[in-house]
Design an enzyme around this catalytic site. Structure first.
Site, short mmCIF file in Angstrom:
data_model
loop_
_atom_site.label_atom_id
_atom_site.label_comp_id
_atom_site.label_asym_id
_atom_site.label_seq_id
_atom_site.Cartn_x
_atom_site.Cartn_y
_atom_site.Cartn_z
N CYS A 25 -14.88 -3.44 1.09
CA CYS A 25 -13.44 -3.64 1.24
C CYS A 25 -12.99 -4.82 0.38
O CYS A 25 -13.81 -5.41 -0.32
CB CYS A 25 -13.08 -3.89 2.71
SG CYS A 25 -13.66 -5.50 3.33
N CYS A 74 -15.07 -8.34 7.59
CA CYS A 74 -14.82 -8.62 9.00
C CYS A 74 -15.13 -7.35 9.79
O CYS A 74 -15.34 -6.29 9.19
CB CYS A 74 -13.37 -9.05 9.21
SG CYS A 74 -12.21 -7.68 9.41
N CYS A 124 -7.31 -11.10 1.85
CA CYS A 124 -7.17 -10.54 3.19
C CYS A 124 -7.22 -11.62 4.25
O CYS A 124 -8.19 -12.38 4.32
CB CYS A 124 -8.24 -9.50 3.46
SG CYS A 124 -8.08 -8.76 5.09
N ARG A 147 0.85 -1.19 0.00
CA ARG A 147 0.00 0.00 0.00
C ARG A 147 0.89 1.24 0.00
O ARG A 147 1.75 1.42 0.87
CB ARG A 147 -0.87 -0.03 1.25
CG ARG A 147 -1.92 1.05 1.32
CD ARG A 147 -2.70 0.93 2.63
NE ARG A 147 -3.47 -0.31 2.69
CZ ARG A 147 -3.73 -0.96 3.82
NH1 ARG A 147 -3.27 -0.51 4.97
NH2 ARG A 147 -4.46 -2.06 3.80
N ARG A 204 -1.13 6.32 9.47
CA ARG A 204 -1.36 5.81 8.12
C ARG A 204 -1.51 6.96 7.11
O ARG A 204 -1.20 8.11 7.43
CB ARG A 204 -2.62 4.95 8.14
CG ARG A 204 -2.57 3.78 9.11
CD ARG A 204 -1.58 2.69 8.69
NE ARG A 204 -1.66 1.50 9.53
CZ ARG A 204 -2.52 0.49 9.32
NH1 ARG A 204 -3.39 0.56 8.33
NH2 ARG A 204 -2.51 -0.55 10.12
N LYS A 229 -2.72 0.91 14.93
CA LYS A 229 -2.78 1.84 13.79
C LYS A 229 -3.33 3.20 14.22
O LYS A 229 -4.04 3.30 15.22
CB LYS A 229 -3.66 1.25 12.69
CG LYS A 229 -5.11 1.06 13.10
CD LYS A 229 -5.97 0.48 11.97
CE LYS A 229 -5.80 -1.02 11.87
NZ LYS A 229 -6.92 -1.68 11.15
N LYS A 237 -5.06 6.77 12.42
CA LYS A 237 -5.56 7.30 11.15
C LYS A 237 -5.87 8.79 11.27
O LYS A 237 -6.56 9.21 12.19
CB LYS A 237 -6.81 6.53 10.73
CG LYS A 237 -6.50 5.06 10.49
CD LYS A 237 -7.70 4.27 9.98
CE LYS A 237 -7.28 2.85 9.62
NZ LYS A 237 -8.39 2.05 9.08
N CYS A 279 -12.65 -1.64 7.66
CA CYS A 279 -11.84 -0.79 6.80
C CYS A 279 -12.67 0.01 5.81
O CYS A 279 -12.27 1.10 5.39
CB CYS A 279 -10.81 -1.63 6.03
SG CYS A 279 -9.67 -2.49 7.14
#
Lengths: 562, 594
Positions: free
Chosen positions: A424, A469, A430, A73, A142, A204, A206, A473
């Site tokens: 997603c 899931c 994934c 990414r 990110r 993470k 964001k 995302c």
């Protein structure tokens, strides 16, 4: 004293600032995988180890390891790249990836299907276009979002610069990426990570910058948000938001999605200090034992908002002013042509599921390449996985529109709901996916469209989002209808978003099969068609009519069921 | 303090020495303590049941029977002879050629040798020492020796039975005399063995003084019932699965056969011979082309059965032998075919690239059912290296089978045995097999000896057995695997096994070559070349090197090895060749080629 800490913290600490044994893992020809520790460290370098889950079982029976490949990414603050860069992005996808480009919900692009031995050539390939993948994944800040806002180009240009600065400011300082992939010289005299330290963040992080009235970046779903406040098209400052986050774990009521709190208003030049302060508070106070409780949202819940704000102000050396009033109008993309204040044109294309490829239905990849060869402005990846051809002079409009139409890139003739909805990636790549998303959503939407037509509501856009899931995302928890994968062919149904991204939805039904989903929605559509107020959105209707209660304070009421 | 005895203790001469002792050691290798205990009781029981004979066997001429086998055939024949001789009252000594000390030759009076010939006319590796000794600067004086040779070969190869012929010359040159004339047997050797055996024993009896005959029981190294080529064992297929991906060029299956671990013993490096049933479609076509009916009754070695049955299970329908082709050519009477048949080299090439069906189709002929049955050879069992260690899978034999499939002469061809094993039997079916020992392809005796295993394609199979065995025995020797195939993702055979062995610390080094992968395109010899210094280091430290795969690959590896010895050891051409040669003599360069 017994200090308990999540194993991932040990891996990070031992990695010598994200070096691990990546070089050795890459060089090992006996397996297509990295060592388990390196598979964690690689995320900070922007790539994720995956395997083709469709083949997993069969290969096991064949005495073969899973078919490993990597997803990479890129870091692309605000989603902007030049046409020249696009040509490189395209070429690299075809030579070293699986021949497709996947636009993401965070305004960047991904490659899938990269073989381990091609990681280095690929990173060097995009590097030649001045693109890197640092902190594409991993426990760091990110990709920084910035609404593509074509109409107010001058304001956008100024705000975009801040998005860039924030991205740079929050980048890890380790030279590991350069050493390993770009054959950089090892740093003499040791290395340090002034902001992140050797264990980086607990999870993470964001960050998004929004330019009202568009909320396509879904700014309230980010750990850190900057809402641009302008007067007469000049940037005055930002409202700062903190503590938004989409992820949750099925059936664990200690986890929940959350919208960011407003901290206050700051001047532009204070942005970096604030960003740094928020990150450093999360670094110091975030949960390092349980990763499912490690996002900033939980840190703020534990600390309490006043204490959090106090800490941020102290570290940033400032006091927040009062939050400025702001109005948001929607979270979707505006397709087609838009003219900006300078007379230049911007065309937003529709890319189904953000997946750019050539197939029998449409030659999206060839089309974009053709546009890139003549376009003189820039490309902007939108937060809804689409692409805007920005800065087209009047005399080039027809030509570019022609190319776009020929290759199936225009949004024409698609339903308003389809144009407002995203999914997603999920399967087959994934590792977290429990159910299909990208591969299934377009077909599922056909059934929704038929149903909407039957009830006479097909002209109404309903924001629907499907994820494989509960990590969320594709931001399903701020959709009007959220479909969160639970198991093969099964989804949790969430209802009640407002179509603007200011309200969380709520779990309505668990673990539904396709048939059950359609049946349930059919009933709701019928109700909606019959009882809606004029211009009332579906998400607002289900709240008003009491189908679900609104989520006010998720830490307390998200898991309330009637 | 006790006075230490000044006189040395005199120990009696042990009744087991030399080859008998080494045979016993071979038989018990790998047995656990429990198994050894049980075996000692078993032997004691055996001993109690037999009459204790006088041990002055040195006065009676011992008949030494040597076998140099490849695939177990020579060994079977030798054992049968030993048994017959024993029943006739001869003292016999049975040994595999590599166990035999050539320096014992001058002491021999009666020497029977059953010897195979390899592809290029060489003797099997197990006989190299013997040949070297006889070829040496000071060959022994063997004027007291009478010998007989039974040579095994295949006339579809150029140097038919060459090893037997060479041995005959060598022994004669040392002054030895033949007891009976040498037999050069083709692949239908079974018809000759009894006669040869009888002939030998008659002549040997004639020459031997009657009153010195003794009955000495023969010790067998295996369980009471021996399964072999002529007495196969019926094993059940437990499972069969394809282990190359569906997009791989090659079709390789992993098979697991069930055996009774008490009845069948095998060692890493051994192969199994497999009997199979022919492809019904092929049988149909043969019948069609010959205009014969499958129901016709035919006679085969005294058995009365239908032609269809005979073609199904008893006769060779795929591999085309020059003699079979010649017989057909005579029937067909085609001038072009007959012309080709005139020169044996041409004929060998012609038949070498055809199956029987190609001949039948291109050159029709008419014949009766009996005629067809007489013309065809009996089915030749096919050999497959065993891919498991019995130390791990006591009651199983694992095989790695590549399906032979190709297009030629305007039609598709399918391997007889491989087509059967991978396409026509189902789990639960039974098939006839036997263990074909491979004494020239063995793990080192010492578990701490390093080994380098070089294999391509299904040649990797025995190394799975090697490593399973080493893992089970806790051997500390370092292990290096060099493997080549076409593509990493499609035919990296048993990849997860190697990964596990590596993870467990058993497999220390893995070198890979995938010839069709972009960015690789190499073969195993390329990898050896690249890692020359490391390979030489291993060899200098006493490593054993193994090569398993096709003939061409072994040759390429050997050449590379020689080059490596030259550059790494700073040796001349000659010395490098000698270096490799010495490895072979020490049994440190072993190969299993096909």
């Amino acid at each position: 004293m017994d200090i308990q800490v999540n194993p991932s913290e040990i891996i990070k600490a031992n990695s010598r600032y994200l070096r691990g044994t990546l070089k050795e893992s890459i060089a090992d020809p006996v397996t297509g995988a990295l060592s388990p520790d390196d598979a964690q460290i690689s995320k900070f370098h922007g790539f994720y180890q995956q395997d083709d889950r469709d083949q997993r079982l069969q290969r096991q029976e064949q005495f073969l390891e899973p078919y490993y490949s990597f997803m990479l990414r890129a870091r692309l603050p605000g989603g902007i790249c030049t046409p020249k860069q696009w040509l490189t992005i395209d070429a690299v996808a075809r030579e070293l990836g699986n021949g497709t480009i996947r636009l993401t919900t965070r305004q960047t692009f991904q490659y899938h299907g990269i073989l381990k031995k091609n990681l280095k050539p690929l990173i060097q390939g995009i590097n030649r276009a001045m693109i890197d993948s640092i902190s594409g994944c991993g426990d760091v800040n990110r990709n920084v979002l910035c609404n593509p806002n074509p109409e107010h180009s001058a304001l956008h240009a100024e705000v975009y610069q801040w998005a860039l600065r924030i991205s740079e400011h929050l980048l890890p300082k380790t030279r590991a990426y350069h050493e390993i992939w770009l054959d950089g010289e090892p740093v003499a005299g040791g290395e340090s990570e002034p902001l992140y330290g050797e264990t980086y963040l607990p999870r993470k992080f964001k960050t998004a910058v929004a330019i009202p009235p568009e909320n396509d970046v879904d700014v309230y779903t980010n750990d850190l948000g900057f809402v641009a406040i302008a007067a007469a098209d000049r940037l005055e400052g930002f409202n700062v938001l903190a503590g938004g986050g989409m992820g949750a774990t099925h059936d664990d009521t200690s986890t929940f999605p959350r919208l960011a709190d407003e901290l206050g208003f700051i001047r532009p030049e204070q942005a970096l200090a604030v960003a740094e302060a928020v990150v450093s508070v999360q670094r110091d106070y975030g949960d390092r034992v349980s990763r499912r409780h490690a996002r900033l949202k939980y840190t703020i819940e534990r600390m309490g908002l006043p204490a959090f704000i106090g800490e941020v102000q102290q570290r940033a050396g400032l006091r927040f002013e009062e939050t400025r009033p702001v109005r948001f109008s929607g979270q979707g993309d505006r397709y087609g042509w838009v003219e900006d204040e300078g007379g230049r044109w911007h065309l937003t294309l529709y890319i189904e599921s953000g997946r750019i490829a050539d197939h029998s239905g449409a030659s999206l990849m060839s089309g974009l390449r053709e546009i890139a060869e003549i376009h003189q402005g820039d490309f902007r990846i939108t937060p809804n996985q689409n692409l805007t051809v920005a800065g087209v002079p009047e005399e080039q409009r027809k030509r570019i529109e022609g190319i776009a139409r020929r290759h199936g890139l225009l949004a024409e003739e698609r339903s308003p709901t389809r144009l407002a909805s995203i999914a997603c990636v999920a399967l087959p790549t994934c590792p977290q996916a429990m159910a299909e998303a990208e591969r299934y959503f377009p077909d599922f939407l056909h059934q929704i469209e038929d149903m909407a037509a039957r009830h006479g509501i097909d002209q109404q856009a309903i924001v629907m989002r499907m994820t494989g899931c509960p990590n969320g995302c594709a931001r399903p928890y701020v959709a009007e209808i959220g479909l969160v994968g639970k198991g093969p062919g099964r989804y949790n149904l969430q209802l009640g978003g407002d179509g603007i991204g200011l309200r969380l939805n709520r779990l309505y039904r668990k673990n539904l099969s396709e048939g059950q989903l359609l049946e349930t929605l059919d009933g709701l559509f019928q109700q909606y068609a019959a009882d809606r107020l004029q211009d009332e959105r579906f998400g607002d209707f289900v709240i008003r009519s009491g189908v679900v209660k609104p989520v006010i304070k998720p830490a307390e009421d998200y898991h309330d069921t009637d | 303090m006790q006075n230490s005895a000044n006189t040395a203790l005199e120990l009696p001469e042990p009744p087991l020495n030399g080859s008998l002792l080494s045979r016993l050691c071979q038989a018990v290798e790998g047995l656990s303590a429990d198994q050894l205990n049980w075996a000692s009781g078993y032997l004691a029981g055996l001993g109690a049941a037999r009459p204790a004979g006088p041990t002055a066997a040195h006065e009676t001429p011992v008949m030494t029977i040597l076998y140099a086998t490849h695939g177990g055939n020579a060994r079977s024949i030798a054992e049968d002879l030993a048994e017959s001789a024993g029943r006739r009252g001869f003292a016999t000594r049975l040994a595999s050629a590599e166990q035999y000390r050539p320096r014992d030759l001058p002491k021999e009076r009666l020497l029977m040798v059953v010897i195979c010939t390899q592809g290029e006319g060489e003797p099997p590796d197990s006989a190299r020492e013997l040949f070297k000794y006889l070829n040496g600067k000071k060959p022994p004086q063997l004027t007291d020796l009478q010998y007989a040779i039974f040579g095994l070969g295949d006339s579809s190869y150029e140097h038919f039975c060459q090893a037997g012929k060479d041995l005959d010359e060598l022994l004669r040159a040392c002054g030895a005399r033949t007891l009976v004339d040498r037999v050069d047997a083709d692949i239908d050797f079974n018809v000759h063995t009894e006669e040869w055996s009888r002939h030998i024993l008659e002549k040997a009896e004639q020459d031997m003084p009657a009153d010195l005959a003794r009955v000495i029981p023969i010790q067998r190294t295996s369980a009471s019932r021996r399964y072999d080529r002529n007495h196969p064992y019926r094993a059940e297929l437990l499972e069969s699965r394809r282990i190359t991906t569906s997009d791989a060029l090659s079709e390789v299956h992993h098979l697991s056969l069930e055996i009774d671990g008490n009845a069948i013993r095998y060692r890493p490096g051994d192969s199994v011979g497999v009997y199979f049933r022919n492809d019904p479609a092929l049988i149909e076509e043969v019948l069609c082309l010959t205009g014969l009916s499958g129901d016709a009754t035919v006679n085969l070695n005294g058995d009365s059965l239908t032609l269809a049955q005979a073609l199904d299970e008893r006769l060779e329908l795929t591999q085309l032998h020059p003699r079979v082709a010649s017989a057909w050519a005579t029937l067909a009477g085609d001038p072009e075919l007959s012309a080709l048949n005139k020169d044996s080299d041409t004929w060998r090439n012609f038949t070498g690239e055809r199956q029987l069906i190609d001949l039948l189709q291109a050159y029709p002929a008419s014949l009766e059912a009996e005629g067809l049955v007489k013309l065809l050879h009996p089915q030749q069992p096919r050999l497959y290296s065993i891919a498991s260690s019995q130390a791990v899978s006591e009651d199983e034999i694992h095989l790695t089978v590549s399906t032979l499939r190709y297009r030629a002469h305007g039609r598709d061809h399918l391997g007889g045995a491989s087509g059967y094993l991978t396409g026509r039997i189902a789990e639960g079916d039974s098939l006839d097999i036997y263990v074909a020992e491979n004494p020239a392809f063995r793990l080192p005796e010492a578990g701490d000896t390093p080994i380098v295993m070089v294999g391509a394609g299904t040649g990797i199979a025995p190394y799975r057995a090697f490593l399973q065995e080493r893992a089970e025995l806790g051997s500390t020797g370092r292990n290096w695997l060099v493997f080549g195939n076409r593509r990493f993702h499609r035919d990296f055979l048993y990849q997860t096994d190697w990964l596990k062995f590596r993870k467990d610390g058993l497999l220390n080094r893995v070198s890979l070559a995938f010839s069709r992968d972009a960015g690789d395109g190499a073969y195993v010899q390329t990898r050896l070349d690249e890692e020359a210094a490391e390979l030489y280091r291993w060899l200098e430290e006493g490593a054993h090197l193994y090569v398993c795969g096709c003939v061409e690959m072994e040759m390429a590896v050997r050449l590379t090895l020689q080059k490596i010895a030259q550059t790494q050891g700073s040796l001349s051409d000659e010395d490098a060749a000698e270096y490799i040669e010495s490895l072979r003599e020490q049994g440190r360069y072993q190969r299993d080629v096909y």
